[in-house]
Design a protein around this motif. Structure first.
Motif, PDB file in Angstrom:
ATOM      1  N   PHE A  37       1.210  -0.969   0.206  1.00 43.75           N
ATOM      2  CA  PHE A  37      -0.160  -0.079   0.190  1.00 43.75           C
ATOM      3  C   PHE A  37       0.509   1.228  -0.106  1.00 43.75           C
ATOM      4  O   PHE A  37       0.814   2.387  -0.967  1.00 43.75           O
ATOM      5  CB  PHE A  37      -0.987  -0.234   1.277  1.00 43.75           C
ATOM      6  CG  PHE A  37      -2.328  -1.136   0.771  1.00 43.75           C
ATOM      7  CD1 PHE A  37      -3.389  -0.238   0.649  1.00 43.75           C
ATOM      8  CD2 PHE A  37      -2.455  -2.325   1.037  1.00 43.75           C
ATOM      9  CE1 PHE A  37      -4.299  -0.335   0.418  1.00 43.75           C
ATOM     10  CE2 PHE A  37      -3.182  -2.357   1.025  1.00 43.75           C
ATOM     11  CZ  PHE A  37      -4.139  -2.013   0.270  1.00 43.75           C
ATOM     12  N   LYS A  80       2.701  10.201  -3.679  1.00 47.94           N
ATOM     13  CA  LYS A  80       1.352  10.868  -4.619  1.00 47.94           C
ATOM     14  C   LYS A  80       1.311  12.425  -4.493  1.00 47.94           C
ATOM     15  O   LYS A  80       0.840  13.542  -5.071  1.00 47.94           O
ATOM     16  CB  LYS A  80       0.645  10.116  -5.064  1.00 47.94           C
ATOM     17  CG  LYS A  80       0.378   8.758  -5.754  1.00 47.94           C
ATOM     18  CD  LYS A  80      -0.288   7.826  -5.846  1.00 47.94           C
ATOM     19  CE  LYS A  80      -0.681   6.748  -6.859  1.00 47.94           C
ATOM     20  NZ  LYS A  80      -1.632   5.740  -6.922  1.00 47.94           N
ATOM     21  N   LYS A 115       3.067   1.339  -3.038  1.00 52.20           N
ATOM     22  CA  LYS A 115       2.528   1.720  -4.329  1.00 52.20           C
ATOM     23  C   LYS A 115       1.395   3.061  -4.526  1.00 52.20           C
ATOM     24  O   LYS A 115       0.749   3.529  -5.226  1.00 52.20           O
ATOM     25  CB  LYS A 115       1.288   0.531  -4.606  1.00 52.20           C
ATOM     26  CG  LYS A 115       1.930  -0.308  -4.912  1.00 52.20           C
ATOM     27  CD  LYS A 115       1.034  -1.595  -5.657  1.00 52.20           C
ATOM     28  CE  LYS A 115       1.312  -3.002  -5.826  1.00 52.20           C
ATOM     29  NZ  LYS A 115       0.377  -3.777  -6.037  1.00 52.20           N
ATOM     30  N   ASN A 135      -1.046   4.086  -2.581  1.00 53.95           N
ATOM     31  CA  ASN A 135      -2.277   4.319  -1.880  1.00 53.95           C
ATOM     32  C   ASN A 135      -2.950   4.704  -0.328  1.00 53.95           C
ATOM     33  O   ASN A 135      -3.482   6.013  -0.350  1.00 53.95           O
ATOM     34  CB  ASN A 135      -2.506   2.514  -2.113  1.00 53.95           C
ATOM     35  CG  ASN A 135      -2.521   1.994  -3.388  1.00 53.95           C
ATOM     36  OD1 ASN A 135      -1.433   1.406  -3.582  1.00 53.95           O
ATOM     37  ND2 ASN A 135      -3.237   2.540  -4.141  1.00 53.95           N
ATOM     38  N   SER A 151       6.827   6.351   1.247  1.00 54.19           N
ATOM     39  CA  SER A 151       6.778   5.875  -0.605  1.00 54.19           C
ATOM     40  C   SER A 151       7.797   6.455  -1.066  1.00 54.19           C
ATOM     41  O   SER A 151       7.910   7.681  -0.517  1.00 54.19           O
ATOM     42  CB  SER A 151       5.807   6.015  -0.917  1.00 54.19           C
ATOM     43  OG  SER A 151       5.953   5.264  -2.978  1.00 54.19           O
TER      44      SER A 151
END
Length: 302
Positions: free
Chosen positions: A64, A206, A67, A69, A202
């Motif tokens: 999670f 994002k 990626k 998320n 991450s």
């Protein structure tokens, strides 16, 4: 709760149960992340920050986070490697709990005495990837190919029973105290990996707008971890014995030293590891230090 309530919030993944769950709650409390988790809901909103906590199986958290998320997560170092997500996440901080070892274990009364004796035989594990990599290297060293290579079989739980049931010649599993393995008549012949809980994010986030909040939470948790490991040691010592005293209590960066009204004496304040406190106090007394006091930092953030 709906998707709209998560808009603009940093998503922070926490293990929903198991050996890491209670420790994570303590970390969150120490970092002043306030929330109320409703029964049977795996997502809850933090009350004092634009954060939503997502409670997931520890084994799913690396995927999670990797990626994108979710933005942050806490899981085991071993889980990251087993999920093959180590190239997609950054380990921001080792958290100092959930420490255990991924070990190769065999029957204590059996004929297999070394890990080399186990090469080419049957191994049962919940860690197929790490075990496959470990024994794959040994197979290559022994130039084994085809059916002669070590056979790695997966089971989801009760790995320690595999040898007694005749399913394996050895196992690979996480060991904390070793009591379960000893009760099953097993003992360790090799350690594949030392592991503990880690804070991850991450590598390609994002939501760049969350970077400052990620830094804030990381620094708070870093302080909580330091406070759990260290105590403040304060004492008075003659100035001519100060170098010997400082060698005993160098601090995390440097000790604080203040002159006293008493001629030729100084007061010293330094952070010391809790597990070494007794020996440090003994060594300070031997140098002539006086008025030694120890203060815990459990309710502080360093």
């Amino acid at each position: 709760m709906n998707a709209d309530s998560l808009d603009g919030r940093l998503l922070f993944a926490i293990p929903k149960k198991g050996r890491l769950y209670e420790k994570c709650l303590s970390i969150l409390a120490g970092a002043d992340i306030q929330f109320r988790r409703h029964a049977r809901l795996d997502v809850c909103l933090v009350l004092n920050h634009p954060i939503a906590l997502v409670f997931l199986p520890a084994s799913d958290i690396p995927s999670f986070v990797g990626k994108g998320n979710v933005d942050l997560g806490i899981t085991g170092h071993d889980v990251i490697l087993e999920s093959q997500m180590h190239e997609h996440v950054t380990e921001e901080l080792r958290l100092g709990f959930g420490k255990c070892a991924l070990q190769v274990q065999v029957p204590e009364a059996g004929s297999i005495k070394t890990v080399e004796d186990l090469v080419g035989k049957r191994v049962v594990t919940s860690f197929e990837v790490l075990s496959g990599e470990y024994f794959g290297k040994l197979d290559d060293i022994f130039q084994l190919s085809g059916e002669k290579r070590t056979k790695i079989d997966y089971v989801g739980g009760s790995v320690e029973a595999a040898c007694a049931l005749g399913l394996a010649d050895g196992i690979v599993d996480l060991v904390e105290s070793g009591d379960t393995m000893r009760a099953a008549g097993l003992h360790a012949i090799a350690t594949v990996l030392e592991t503990e809980a880690v804070l991850i994010k991450s590598r390609i986030p994002k939501h760049e707008a969350h970077s400052s909040l990620i830094n804030l939470i990381t620094n708070r948790i870093k302080g909580v971890v330091a406070a759990s490991k260290y105590a403040i040691c304060q004492y008075n010592v003659a100035r001519d014995r100060l170098p010997s005293a400082i060698a005993i209590t160098p601090g995390r960066r440097a000790p604080t030293i203040s002159p006293l009204e008493a001629d030729g004496w100084v007061a010293v304040s330094s952070m010391v590891e809790k597990k070494k406190v007794a020996q440090i106090m003994d060594d300070l007394v031997a140098t002539g230090a006086e008025d030694i006091l120890i203060f815990n930092l459990d309710n502080c953030r360093v």
